[in-house]
Design a protein around this motif. Structure first.
Motif, PDB file in Angstrom:
ATOM      1  N   TYR A  85       0.814  -1.221   0.000  1.00 14.71           N
ATOM      2  CA  TYR A  85       0.000   0.000   0.000  1.00 14.71           C
ATOM      3  C   TYR A  85       0.848   1.271   0.000  1.00 14.71           C
ATOM      4  CZ  TYR A  85       0.705   0.746   5.041  1.00 14.71           C
ATOM      5  OH  TYR A  85       1.244   0.995   6.274  1.00 14.71           O
ATOM      6  N   ARG A  86       2.044   1.220   0.579  1.00 16.24           N
ATOM      7  CA  ARG A  86       2.895   2.416   0.590  1.00 16.24           C
ATOM      8  C   ARG A  86       3.366   2.761  -0.825  1.00 16.24           C
ATOM      9  NH1 ARG A  86       4.275   4.210   5.569  1.00 16.24           N
ATOM     10  NH2 ARG A  86       3.945   2.788   7.319  1.00 16.24           N
ATOM     11  N   ILE A  88       1.888   1.837  -3.563  1.00 17.56           N
ATOM     12  CA  ILE A  88       0.692   2.233  -4.316  1.00 17.56           C
ATOM     13  C   ILE A  88       0.383   3.713  -4.062  1.00 17.56           C
ATOM     14  CG2 ILE A  88      -1.814   1.915  -4.516  1.00 17.56           C
ATOM     15  CD1 ILE A  88      -1.348  -1.066  -4.056  1.00 17.56           C
ATOM     16  N   THR A  89       0.605   4.180  -2.831  1.00 18.23           N
ATOM     17  CA  THR A  89       0.389   5.599  -2.505  1.00 18.23           C
ATOM     18  C   THR A  89       1.238   6.489  -3.406  1.00 18.23           C
ATOM     19  OG1 THR A  89      -0.040   5.009  -0.196  1.00 18.23           O
ATOM     20  CG2 THR A  89       0.442   7.317  -0.663  1.00 18.23           C
ATOM     21  N   TYR A  90       2.525   6.163  -3.502  1.00 18.97           N
ATOM     22  CA  TYR A  90       3.419   6.965  -4.344  1.00 18.97           C
ATOM     23  C   TYR A  90       3.075   6.824  -5.824  1.00 18.97           C
ATOM     24  CZ  TYR A  90       6.310   8.133  -0.342  1.00 18.97           C
ATOM     25  OH  TYR A  90       6.753   8.647   0.858  1.00 18.97           O
ATOM     26  N   HIS A  91       2.583   5.640  -6.200  1.00 19.56           N
ATOM     27  CA  HIS A  91       2.153   5.417  -7.587  1.00 19.56           C
ATOM     28  C   HIS A  91       0.954   6.315  -7.921  1.00 19.56           C
ATOM     29  CE1 HIS A  91       1.866   2.956 -11.270  1.00 19.56           C
ATOM     30  NE2 HIS A  91       0.565   3.099 -11.128  1.00 19.56           N
ATOM     31  N   LEU A  92      -0.008   6.412  -7.005  1.00 23.42           N
ATOM     32  CA  LEU A  92      -1.182   7.255  -7.217  1.00 23.42           C
ATOM     33  C   LEU A  92      -0.792   8.732  -7.263  1.00 23.42           C
ATOM     34  CD1 LEU A  92      -3.749   5.508  -4.822  1.00 23.42           C
ATOM     35  CD2 LEU A  92      -3.710   5.388  -7.304  1.00 23.42           C
ATOM     36  N   ARG A  93       0.155   9.107  -6.440  1.00 23.52           N
ATOM     37  CA  ARG A  93       0.600  10.497  -6.449  1.00 23.52           C
ATOM     38  C   ARG A  93       1.302  10.848  -7.768  1.00 23.52           C
ATOM     39  NH1 ARG A  93       3.473  10.677  -0.465  1.00 23.52           N
ATOM     40  NH2 ARG A  93       1.572  10.582   0.814  1.00 23.52           N
ATOM     41  N   CYS A 109      -7.431  -0.128   0.062  1.00 24.26           N
ATOM     42  CA  CYS A 109      -6.927  -1.444  -0.352  1.00 24.26           C
ATOM     43  C   CYS A 109      -7.560  -2.553   0.487  1.00 24.26           C
ATOM     44  CB  CYS A 109      -5.412  -1.497  -0.222  1.00 24.26           C
ATOM     45  SG  CYS A 109      -4.525  -0.567  -1.483  1.00 24.26           S
ATOM     46  N   LYS A 110      -7.767  -2.257   1.765  1.00 22.28           N
ATOM     47  CA  LYS A 110      -8.404  -3.242   2.647  1.00 22.28           C
ATOM     48  C   LYS A 110      -9.843  -3.484   2.221  1.00 22.28           C
ATOM     49  CE  LYS A 110      -8.813  -4.396   7.542  1.00 22.28           C
ATOM     50  NZ  LYS A 110      -8.573  -3.935   8.926  1.00 22.28           N
ATOM     51  N   GLU A 111     -10.555  -2.416   1.860  1.00 20.98           N
ATOM     52  CA  GLU A 111     -11.940  -2.568   1.373  1.00 20.98           C
ATOM     53  C   GLU A 111     -11.983  -3.374   0.077  1.00 20.98           C
ATOM     54  OE1 GLU A 111     -13.629   1.324   1.036  1.00 20.98           O
ATOM     55  OE2 GLU A 111     -13.408   1.779   3.175  1.00 20.98           O
ATOM     56  N   LEU A 112     -10.963  -3.199  -0.763  1.00 19.99           N
ATOM     57  CA  LEU A 112     -10.899  -3.944  -2.029  1.00 19.99           C
ATOM     58  C   LEU A 112     -10.335  -5.352  -1.849  1.00 19.99           C
ATOM     59  CD1 LEU A 112      -9.497  -1.106  -4.311  1.00 19.99           C
ATOM     60  CD2 LEU A 112     -11.758  -2.161  -4.534  1.00 19.99           C
ATOM     61  N   ASN A 113      -9.811  -5.632  -0.651  1.00 22.11           N
ATOM     62  CA  ASN A 113      -9.200  -6.938  -0.347  1.00 22.11           C
ATOM     63  C   ASN A 113      -7.998  -7.218  -1.254  1.00 22.11           C
ATOM     64  OD1 ASN A 113      -9.023  -9.276   1.191  1.00 22.11           O
ATOM     65  ND2 ASN A 113     -10.243 -10.478  -0.251  1.00 22.11           N
ATOM     66  N   VAL A 114      -7.178  -6.180  -1.455  1.00 20.42           N
ATOM     67  CA  VAL A 114      -5.994  -6.342  -2.311  1.00 20.42           C
ATOM     68  C   VAL A 114      -4.701  -6.071  -1.537  1.00 20.42           C
ATOM     69  CG1 VAL A 114      -7.203  -5.810  -4.448  1.00 20.42           C
ATOM     70  CG2 VAL A 114      -6.160  -3.943  -3.134  1.00 20.42           C
ATOM     71  N   LEU A 115      -4.762  -6.044  -0.211  1.00 17.78           N
ATOM     72  CA  LEU A 115      -3.547  -5.827   0.574  1.00 17.78           C
ATOM     73  C   LEU A 115      -2.616  -7.024   0.440  1.00 17.78           C
ATOM     74  CD1 LEU A 115      -4.886  -4.303   3.907  1.00 17.78           C
ATOM     75  CD2 LEU A 115      -3.361  -3.177   2.276  1.00 17.78           C
ATOM     76  N   LYS A 116      -1.328  -6.733   0.281  1.00 22.64           N
ATOM     77  CA  LYS A 116      -0.341  -7.808   0.242  1.00 22.64           C
ATOM     78  C   LYS A 116      -0.225  -8.434   1.624  1.00 22.64           C
ATOM     79  CE  LYS A 116       3.572  -7.905  -1.676  1.00 22.64           C
ATOM     80  NZ  LYS A 116       4.984  -7.609  -1.998  1.00 22.64           N
TER      81      LYS A 116
END
Length: 313
Positions: A85-86, A88-93, A109-116
């Protein structure tokens, strides 16, 4: 328009493709997400809290959470396939110009159930420094170390992991291959215990001494030593003299096998090394063993503590 938004929301929340649903009900993506954002804002206002359900981009435009979730899915399907998720944060930015913090990305990410899956941090392997010892019999102290060989015909190196009993100088067993990992070292230790009939719980186990190679400092090898109830000690850094017996064997191996052969294939190397090991254990005389071979000396003095012979290490 509100009815269309409600219909679209119903089917999207059931798992239908958002693009397909929005095309079917004939509303634009921006309209749909704007209405969701407005709805979220009204709910937040009714509770008297800070408006939620969106983030801002670098142009100060509101981007609702549902659209950000789509961005996350798009990212994971693309370059961010193995990101936490960290990242992904920089990717979104960087690629979506969002102003967003890691906590929010974690929640989405937790709501989407995609956390590593979180990496399990294993405890550090406790290091036992090699102690000064007086060895008076076989199966009291074993040394283990790696030697590298070269295959000229294939331009490849191979590994030889050898385990020696320092009292009778026997190479109890060895591992040879293109790789040498902790699992190979653990397997070799088990094989050697079985060869010397020391695998049972009641048997008095030897101490195993190694250097600080990655195979030996690993959790897997430490776990193996604990299971088979063998004490593992490691020599201090840059003190190969503490592993002198296996180092001496490697010099013999180099002079009498590896240096005098130019191997063309792995099969050639394996055959030559195997022949050398048989000759070393069964026929090669050692002056320190009364000019006997290692196996001859071991067989003659099996189970004895020879007070007349002391090896200080």
């Amino acid at each position: 328009m509100k009815d269309k938004v409600e219909i679209a929301k119903k089917y999207i929340t059931q798992g239908y493709n958002a693009v397909f649903v929005l095309k079917t009900v004939k509303i634009s993506r921006s309209t749909y997400y704007y209405n969701l954002s407005a709805e979220g804002k009204e709910k937040a206002k009714s509770k008297g809290g800070k408006p939620r359900g969106y983030s801002l981009n670098k142009e100060n435009k509101k981007i609702c959470d549902e659209l950000i979730k789509e961005f996350i899915i798009e990212s994971i399907d693309g370059d961010a396939i193995n990101y936490g998720y960290r990242k992904i944060t920089y990717h979104l930015r960087k690629y979506y110009n969002l102003i967003i913090n890691p906590k929010k990305v974690y929640r989405l990410c937790k709501e989407l159930n995609v956390l590593k899956e979180q990496r399990v941090i294993k405890p550090k392997v406790k290091r036992t420094i090699a102690a000064n010892r007086i060895v008076t019999g076989s199966n009291q102290l074993w040394e283990m170390d790696i030697k590298y060989g070269y295959i000229q015909g294939q331009d490849k190196f191979f590994y030889l992991l050898n385990l020696i009993d320092i009292f009778d100088r026997s190479i109890i067993d060895y591992h040879m291959g293109y790789h040498c990992e902790a699992k190979d070292a653990a397997a070799l230790l088990r094989k050697c215990l079985m060869r010397r009939n020391l695998f049972e719980d009641g048997a008095k186990k030897p101490v195993i001494r190694t250097d600080n190679g990655p195979q030996f400092v690993s959790y897997k090898f430490s776990e193996c030593c604990e299971k088979v109830k063998v004490e593992h000690e490691r020599i201090p850094v840059k003190t190969p003299n503490k592993n002198a017996h296996v180092e001496s064997f490697h010099r013999i191996l180099e002079d009498e096998c590896l240096k005098i052969n130019e191997f063309q294939t792995y099969a050639d190397a394996y055959e030559s090394v195997n022949e050398f090991m048989i000759r070393y254990n069964n026929r090669r005389m050692h002056s320190s063993l009364g000019f006997m071979s290692p196996n001859e000396f071991y067989t003659l003095h099996f189970g004895e503590n020879l007070t007349g012979i002391e090896i200080r290490v």
